[in-house]
Design a protein around this motif. Structure first.
Motif, PDB file in Angstrom:
ATOM      1  N   UNK A 221       0.838  -1.196   0.000  1.00 40.91           N
ATOM      2  CA  UNK A 221       0.000   0.000   0.000  1.00 40.91           C
ATOM      3  C   UNK A 221       0.877   1.251   0.000  1.00 40.91           C
ATOM      4  N   UNK A 222       0.561   2.173  -0.872  1.00 39.54           N
ATOM      5  CA  UNK A 222       1.320   3.420  -0.964  1.00 39.54           C
ATOM      6  C   UNK A 222       0.533   4.512  -0.254  1.00 39.54           C
ATOM      7  N   UNK A 223       1.205   5.188   0.665  1.00 35.27           N
ATOM      8  CA  UNK A 223       0.585   6.287   1.383  1.00 35.27           C
ATOM      9  C   UNK A 223       1.218   7.579   0.866  1.00 35.27           C
ATOM     10  N   UNK A 224       0.392   8.490   0.342  1.00 33.65           N
ATOM     11  CA  UNK A 224       0.908   9.700  -0.287  1.00 33.65           C
ATOM     12  C   UNK A 224       0.584  10.937   0.548  1.00 33.65           C
ATOM     13  N   UNK A 225       1.585  11.789   0.698  1.00 38.56           N
ATOM     14  CA  UNK A 225       1.423  13.055   1.434  1.00 38.56           C
ATOM     15  C   UNK A 225       1.804  14.179   0.487  1.00 38.56           C
ATOM     16  N   UNK A 226       0.998  15.216   0.462  1.00 42.86           N
ATOM     17  CA  UNK A 226       1.339  16.387  -0.334  1.00 42.86           C
ATOM     18  C   UNK A 226       1.828  17.482   0.598  1.00 42.86           C
ATOM     19  N   UNK A 227       2.982  18.022   0.267  1.00 46.78           N
ATOM     20  CA  UNK A 227       3.569  19.089   1.075  1.00 46.78           C
ATOM     21  C   UNK A 227       3.809  20.265   0.136  1.00 46.78           C
ATOM     22  N   UNK A 228       2.922  21.232   0.186  1.00 45.21           N
ATOM     23  CA  UNK A 228       3.057  22.385  -0.705  1.00 45.21           C
ATOM     24  C   UNK A 228       4.035  23.382  -0.126  1.00 45.21           C
ATOM     25  N   UNK A 229       4.822  23.968  -0.988  1.00 44.99           N
ATOM     26  CA  UNK A 229       5.721  25.028  -0.551  1.00 44.99           C
ATOM     27  C   UNK A 229       5.096  26.386  -0.838  1.00 44.99           C
ATOM     28  N   UNK A 230       4.957  26.720  -2.138  1.00 41.70           N
ATOM     29  CA  UNK A 230       4.450  28.047  -2.467  1.00 41.70           C
ATOM     30  C   UNK A 230       3.189  28.016  -3.316  1.00 41.70           C
ATOM     31  N   UNK A 231       3.184  27.197  -4.360  1.00 36.37           N
ATOM     32  CA  UNK A 231       2.034  27.141  -5.249  1.00 36.37           C
ATOM     33  C   UNK A 231       2.029  25.795  -5.958  1.00 36.37           C
ATOM     34  N   UNK A 232       1.179  25.650  -6.966  1.00 35.12           N
ATOM     35  CA  UNK A 232       1.058  24.362  -7.665  1.00 35.12           C
ATOM     36  C   UNK A 232       2.346  23.954  -8.372  1.00 35.12           C
ATOM     37  N   UNK A 233       3.167  24.920  -8.741  1.00 32.12           N
ATOM     38  CA  UNK A 233       4.386  24.618  -9.499  1.00 32.12           C
ATOM     39  C   UNK A 233       5.586  24.401  -8.593  1.00 32.12           C
ATOM     40  N   UNK A 234       5.486  24.781  -7.347  1.00 35.78           N
ATOM     41  CA  UNK A 234       6.579  24.613  -6.396  1.00 35.78           C
ATOM     42  C   UNK A 234       6.030  23.822  -5.219  1.00 35.78           C
ATOM     43  N   UNK A 235       6.163  22.498  -5.323  1.00 37.27           N
ATOM     44  CA  UNK A 235       5.547  21.649  -4.315  1.00 37.27           C
ATOM     45  C   UNK A 235       6.355  20.376  -4.109  1.00 37.27           C
ATOM     46  N   UNK A 236       5.955  19.628  -3.100  1.00 43.16           N
ATOM     47  CA  UNK A 236       6.584  18.346  -2.812  1.00 43.16           C
ATOM     48  C   UNK A 236       5.513  17.326  -2.515  1.00 43.16           C
ATOM     49  N   UNK A 237       5.772  16.090  -2.922  1.00 45.85           N
ATOM     50  CA  UNK A 237       4.931  14.975  -2.501  1.00 45.85           C
ATOM     51  C   UNK A 237       5.854  13.938  -1.883  1.00 45.85           C
ATOM     52  N   UNK A 238       5.344  13.240  -0.898  1.00 46.53           N
ATOM     53  CA  UNK A 238       6.097  12.170  -0.246  1.00 46.53           C
ATOM     54  C   UNK A 238       5.225  10.929  -0.283  1.00 46.53           C
ATOM     55  N   UNK A 239       5.785   9.841  -0.795  1.00 38.41           N
ATOM     56  CA  UNK A 239       5.060   8.568  -0.831  1.00 38.41           C
ATOM     57  C   UNK A 239       5.801   7.555   0.016  1.00 38.41           C
TER      58      UNK A 239
END
Length: 77
Positions: free
Chosen positions: A1-19
């Protein structure tokens, strides 16, 4: 099972996801300057060490709230 986390920095173009993929933690960093970078960690302490290097508290002088929210988001991974 993959657990995904979205970590936004500034906007849609500058972001991070962690799986979380089994024993691996895969971080994808998307930026308008550098495109997409991917990092794979074998443990949460390794991830947090990278986070401390990538987001030094000194760079967020006057923006401590933003720094704390980024760190808190990573701690929930």
């Amino acid at each position: 099972m993959i657990k995904k986390h979205e970590i936004y920095k500034k906007d849609k173009w500058n972001m991070m996801t962690v799986e979380v993929q089994g024993k691996y933690i895969v971080l994808r960093e998307i930026s308008d300057q550098w495109g997409e970078e991917s990092h794979t960690f074998l443990s949460r302490p390794a991830l947090m060490h990278w986070v401390q290097q990538r987001f030094p508290k000194e760079e967020y002088a006057g923006k401590e709230e933003e720094w704390h929210s980024i760190i808190a988001a990573f701690k929930q991974v």
